[in-house]
Design an enzyme around this catalytic site. Structure first.
Site, PDB file in Angstrom:
ATOM      1  N   CYS A   7      -2.930  26.010  -7.546  1.00 20.68           N
ATOM      2  CA  CYS A   7      -2.201  27.110  -6.902  1.00 20.68           C
ATOM      3  C   CYS A   7      -2.606  27.134  -5.436  1.00 20.68           C
ATOM      4  CB  CYS A   7      -2.433  28.446  -7.610  1.00 20.68           C
ATOM      5  SG  CYS A   7      -4.069  29.174  -7.393  1.00 20.68           S
ATOM      6  N   CYS A  12      -6.588  32.978  -8.456  1.00 14.98           N
ATOM      7  CA  CYS A  12      -5.788  33.764  -9.414  1.00 14.98           C
ATOM      8  C   CYS A  12      -5.110  32.858 -10.437  1.00 14.98           C
ATOM      9  CB  CYS A  12      -4.736  34.608  -8.685  1.00 14.98           C
ATOM     10  SG  CYS A  12      -5.391  35.902  -7.627  1.00 14.98           S
TER      11      CYS A  12
END
Length: 162
Positions: A7, A12
């Site tokens: 990501c 996250c």
């Protein structure tokens, strides 16, 4: 097989995906599959996942608190079989650093897992608890599908897209 979740900041979505993958693969007896995560940006390198991501994963019985963010590097394309990107922009950014001939190892996580063609994992960073739950639902669905597919094929080296 070696899978890398990717990501933006690696605090996250990708650590949540790594945790979900690890949990689902281990539960399926596929502990020979290696998982890791990285971010296309390096500003969080060395940091633990976002506290909200840790809490969300913990709520689903998965501990990601010991993970540490790191930046994606070109050598990841040589080491990992697949780089499972959360969204199109991270897919583009990942492929930009790929050594010649290896860019196609970077794919969209939800698409490659067979969850959603060209699907993107929602970024919960600027959201609230419900946004983290949505992200967990997406990465866990991908992890479940991946565990089933790997278990069905018992392929330990490479794997063609569906």
């Amino acid at each position: 097989m070696k899978l890398l979740a990717v990501c933006l900041g690696n605090i996250c979505r990708s650590p949540m995906a790594e945790g979900a993958l690890r949990a689902r693969l281990d539960a399926a007896g596929l502990d020979w599959v290696e998982t890791d995560s990285a971010g296309t940006g390096g500003w969080h390198a060395g940091e633990a996942p976002d506290r909200r991501a840790i809490a969300c994963a913990r709520g689903h019985g998965v501990d990601i608190g010991g993970l540490r963010a790191r930046k994606l590097k070109a050598s990841d394309f040589e080491y990992f079989d697949w780089l499972l990107c959360a969204d199109v922009q991270n897919l583009i950014d990942a492929r930009r650093i790929a050594p010649i001939g290896l860019a196609e190892k970077a794919v969209l996580l939800l698409d490659w897992a067979g969850v959603e063609p060209e699907g993107e994992v929602a970024d919960p960073y600027y959201g609230d608890t419900s946004d983290f739950e949505r992200t967990w639902t997406e990465v866990d669905a991908a992890a479940q599908r991946i565990a089933v597919r790997i278990g069905n094929t018992q392929e330990r080296v490479s794997w063609e897209r569906p």
